[in-house]
Design an enzyme around this catalytic site. Structure first.
Site, PDB file in Angstrom:
ATOM      1  N   SER A 122       0.815  -1.226   0.000  1.00 40.85           N
ATOM      2  CA  SER A 122       0.000   0.000   0.000  1.00 40.85           C
ATOM      3  C   SER A 122       0.849   1.277   0.000  1.00 40.85           C
ATOM      4  CB  SER A 122      -0.930   0.009   1.219  1.00 40.85           C
ATOM      5  OG  SER A 122      -1.597   1.254   1.274  1.00 40.85           O
ATOM      6  N   LYS A 164     -13.172  -4.858   3.011  1.00 43.84           N
ATOM      7  CA  LYS A 164     -14.091  -3.718   2.876  1.00 43.84           C
ATOM      8  C   LYS A 164     -15.529  -4.084   3.258  1.00 43.84           C
ATOM      9  CE  LYS A 164     -11.321  -1.509  -0.662  1.00 43.84           C
ATOM     10  NZ  LYS A 164     -11.274  -0.815  -1.937  1.00 43.84           N
ATOM     11  N   ASN A 207     -14.664   1.754   2.876  1.00 42.85           N
ATOM     12  CA  ASN A 207     -13.206   1.819   2.746  1.00 42.85           C
ATOM     13  C   ASN A 207     -12.581   2.908   3.616  1.00 42.85           C
ATOM     14  OD1 ASN A 207     -13.960   4.090   1.123  1.00 42.85           O
ATOM     15  ND2 ASN A 207     -11.940   4.005   0.178  1.00 42.85           N
ATOM     16  N   ASP A 256     -14.322   5.083  -2.507  1.00 44.71           N
ATOM     17  CA  ASP A 256     -13.897   4.430  -3.755  1.00 44.71           C
ATOM     18  C   ASP A 256     -14.811   4.817  -4.918  1.00 44.71           C
ATOM     19  OD1 ASP A 256     -11.731   3.060  -2.745  1.00 44.71           O
ATOM     20  OD2 ASP A 256     -12.815   1.182  -2.434  1.00 44.71           O
ATOM     21  N   GLY A 284     -14.166  -9.672 -11.419  1.00 44.97           N
ATOM     22  CA  GLY A 284     -14.094  -9.677  -9.958  1.00 44.97           C
ATOM     23  C   GLY A 284     -15.435  -9.309  -9.368  1.00 44.97           C
ATOM     24  N   ALA A 285     -15.678  -9.775  -8.137  1.00 48.88           N
ATOM     25  CA  ALA A 285     -16.972  -9.529  -7.501  1.00 48.88           C
ATOM     26  C   ALA A 285     -16.799  -9.179  -6.026  1.00 48.88           C
ATOM     27  CB  ALA A 285     -17.857 -10.769  -7.662  1.00 48.88           C
ATOM     28  N   GLY A 338      -4.048   1.417 -11.440  1.00 51.95           N
ATOM     29  CA  GLY A 338      -4.922   1.937 -10.383  1.00 51.95           C
ATOM     30  C   GLY A 338      -4.432   3.177  -9.659  1.00 51.95           C
TER      31      GLY A 338
HETATM   32  P1  NDP Z   1     -11.976  -8.611  -2.381  1.00 53.96           P
HETATM   33  O1  NDP Z   1     -11.203  -9.573  -1.562  1.00 53.96           O
HETATM   34  O2  NDP Z   1     -13.230  -8.031  -1.847  1.00 53.96           O
HETATM   35  O3  NDP Z   1     -12.349  -9.323  -3.803  1.00 53.96           O
HETATM   36  C1  NDP Z   1     -11.352 -10.009  -4.500  1.00 53.96           C
HETATM   37  C2  NDP Z   1     -11.920 -10.497  -5.827  1.00 53.96           C
HETATM   38  O4  NDP Z   1     -10.822 -11.019  -6.579  1.00 53.96           O
HETATM   39  C3  NDP Z   1     -12.953 -11.618  -5.725  1.00 53.96           C
HETATM   40  O5  NDP Z   1     -13.912 -11.438  -6.743  1.00 53.96           O
HETATM   41  C4  NDP Z   1     -12.114 -12.873  -5.999  1.00 53.96           C
HETATM   42  O6  NDP Z   1     -12.849 -13.928  -6.589  1.00 53.96           O
HETATM   43  C5  NDP Z   1     -11.125 -12.351  -6.999  1.00 53.96           C
HETATM   44  N1  NDP Z   1      -9.863 -13.071  -7.055  1.00 53.96           N
HETATM   45  C6  NDP Z   1      -8.912 -13.152  -6.088  1.00 53.96           C
HETATM   46  N2  NDP Z   1      -7.855 -13.860  -6.518  1.00 53.96           N
HETATM   47  C7  NDP Z   1      -8.149 -14.254  -7.793  1.00 53.96           C
HETATM   48  C8  NDP Z   1      -7.456 -14.994  -8.779  1.00 53.96           C
HETATM   49  N3  NDP Z   1      -6.246 -15.516  -8.546  1.00 53.96           N
HETATM   50  N4  NDP Z   1      -8.043 -15.181  -9.988  1.00 53.96           N
HETATM   51  C9  NDP Z   1      -9.258 -14.641 -10.250  1.00 53.96           C
HETATM   52  N5  NDP Z   1      -9.973 -13.938  -9.353  1.00 53.96           N
HETATM   53  C10 NDP Z   1      -9.422 -13.731  -8.137  1.00 53.96           C
HETATM   54  O7  NDP Z   1     -10.923  -7.471  -2.790  1.00 53.96           O
HETATM   55  P2  NDP Z   1     -11.151  -5.909  -3.064  1.00 53.96           P
HETATM   56  O8  NDP Z   1     -12.291  -5.739  -3.992  1.00 53.96           O
HETATM   57  O9  NDP Z   1     -11.146  -5.159  -1.791  1.00 53.96           O
HETATM   58  O10 NDP Z   1      -9.759  -5.534  -3.800  1.00 53.96           O
HETATM   59  C11 NDP Z   1      -9.475  -6.085  -5.051  1.00 53.96           C
HETATM   60  C12 NDP Z   1      -8.216  -5.459  -5.652  1.00 53.96           C
HETATM   61  O11 NDP Z   1      -8.397  -4.057  -5.818  1.00 53.96           O
HETATM   62  C13 NDP Z   1      -6.970  -5.641  -4.807  1.00 53.96           C
HETATM   63  O12 NDP Z   1      -5.906  -6.003  -5.672  1.00 53.96           O
HETATM   64  C14 NDP Z   1      -6.719  -4.262  -4.228  1.00 53.96           C
HETATM   65  O13 NDP Z   1      -5.354  -4.021  -3.994  1.00 53.96           O
HETATM   66  C15 NDP Z   1      -7.240  -3.378  -5.351  1.00 53.96           C
HETATM   67  N6  NDP Z   1      -7.680  -2.055  -4.907  1.00 53.96           N
HETATM   68  C16 NDP Z   1      -7.181  -0.935  -5.496  1.00 53.96           C
HETATM   69  C17 NDP Z   1      -7.607   0.326  -5.097  1.00 53.96           C
HETATM   70  C18 NDP Z   1      -7.070   1.566  -5.708  1.00 53.96           C
HETATM   71  O14 NDP Z   1      -7.305   2.631  -5.146  1.00 53.96           O
HETATM   72  N7  NDP Z   1      -6.390   1.527  -6.835  1.00 53.96           N
HETATM   73  C19 NDP Z   1      -8.582   0.486  -4.018  1.00 53.96           C
HETATM   74  C20 NDP Z   1      -9.083  -0.751  -3.530  1.00 53.96           C
HETATM   75  C21 NDP Z   1      -8.638  -1.971  -3.931  1.00 53.96           C
HETATM   76  P3  NDP Z   1     -13.688 -15.010  -5.695  1.00 53.96           P
HETATM   77  O15 NDP Z   1     -14.994 -14.345  -5.364  1.00 53.96           O
HETATM   78  O16 NDP Z   1     -13.832 -16.174  -6.604  1.00 53.96           O
HETATM   79  O17 NDP Z   1     -12.856 -15.307  -4.481  1.00 53.96           O
END
Ligand code: NDP
Length: 264
Positions: free
Chosen positions: A15, A64, A85, A100, A121-122, A229
């Site tokens: 971060s 979150k 967040n 966000d 992603g979800a 990002g």
């Molecule tokens: P969550 O843990 O809430 O969600 C993660 C998602 O990623 C889920 O849908 C999960 O799928 C999927 N996932 C995880 N690993 C894999 C993989 N190897 N292959 C495919 N899908 C995968 O995370 P957040 O939404 O909080 O954050 C997601 C990303 O966003 C992070 O990398 C974070 O660093 C980044 N981020 C960036 C920000 C910015 O300001 N630029 C702000 C906030 C976040 P499943 O449901 O199947 O587990």
């Protein structure tokens, strides 16, 4: 006495938030300090917040949605999507916000003509982006590895697919909101799905910053216009900084100072 702020996440070592906020606090002579806390268990968020006597916090992957539950009151857009967040302490209560959604929309303002959007992603970030972009008239499709987290998006009226049910189609914009590529070398979806989708896409974004993810690398090899990002990090951070400093400073003052920290 200085106020202490922190970002909770797991992982959280990547971060850039401490750099951004500490540079802001120093530049504006705000008596405050910002650190990062690795928190494996999101259920411990509230306890850790009070143990550390924090004044406020940011929350990142994967907590979150747990942060929404941890707060005593949730205000604004966070109420709509169940994703927090940013947390502010008010007396003995934790107040949750979501910066966000508006931050990301601001960062994407130059892409207003993109209407057909695929969100991969979800998780919490996907919820913020999909609902906010839908409010702006975008047509949202969500693709996730598993089905368990798709119900929210189905209820919101979005087209939803897992890896088994997805058929590559044409999108103006693809946004990777998964954590694939954050600390590993994975793609957010199998290449058999990703490559035909990327080849027909207009623009590609990864919400991960500070590195070239496999997703963005592949998009670059296919000569797609792209963005990481960083601008989203900055934009949501400016809105959170307004809350952390109780709106004592204008966004136009906060943004250039936080942006300077990207050169560090
Ligand atoms: P969550 O843990 O809430 O969600 C993660 C998602 O990623 C889920 O849908 C999960 O799928 C999927 N996932 C995880 N690993 C894999 C993989 N190897 N292959 C495919 N899908 C995968 O995370 P957040 O939404 O909080 O954050 C997601 C990303 O966003 C992070 O990398 C974070 O660093 C980044 N981020 C960036 C920000 C910015 O300001 N630029 C702000 C906030 C976040 P499943 O449901 O199947 O587990």
């Amino acid at each position: 006495m200085s106020d202490l702020f922190a970002i909770f996440g797991h992982p959280v070592a990547h971060s850039r938030s401490p750099l951004m906020y500490n540079h802001l606090f120093t530049s504006l002579h705000v008596k405050a300090c910002y650190t990062r806390i690795d928190l494996p268990d999101g259920n411990m968020l509230k306890e850790r917040f009070w143990d550390l006597s924090l004044r406020g916090a940011n929350v990142t992957v994967p907590h979150k949605e747990a942060a929404f539950v941890a707060c005593d009151e949730v205000r604004g857009f966070a109420q709509k999507i169940g994703v927090v967040n940013t947390i502010i302490r008010e007396a003995d209560r934790l107040i949750g916000y979501n910066t966000d959604a508006d931050g990301f929309w601001y960062a994407l303002r130059h892409l207003k003509e993109c209407k057909r959007i695929l969100i991969i992603g979800a998780g919490g970030t996907a919820k913020s982006l999909s609902v906010r972009l839908s409010q702006e008239g975008c047509d949202i499709t969500v693709l996730n590895r598993s089905t368990a987290r798709l119900d929210f998006f189905k209820d919101a009226g979005f087209a939803c697919f897992d890896w088994n049910s997805f058929t590559p189609s044409t999108y103006d914009l693809i946004i990777n909101t998964t954590s694939a590529g954050l600390t590993d070398t994975e793609y957010p979806a199998p290449l058999t799905l990703l490559e035909p989708t990327l080849s027909r896409a207009g623009y590609c974004i990864d919400v991960i910053y500070g590195k070239e993810t496999p997703f963005l690398k592949r998009a670059k090899e296919m000569h797609k216009p792209l963005m990481n990002g960083s601008e989203m990090l900055l934009a949501q951070g400016v809105l959170a900084a307004e809350l952390f400093t109780a709106h004592r400073f204008e966004r136009s003052v906060i943004e250039p100072i936080m942006r300077e920290s990207f050169a560090f």
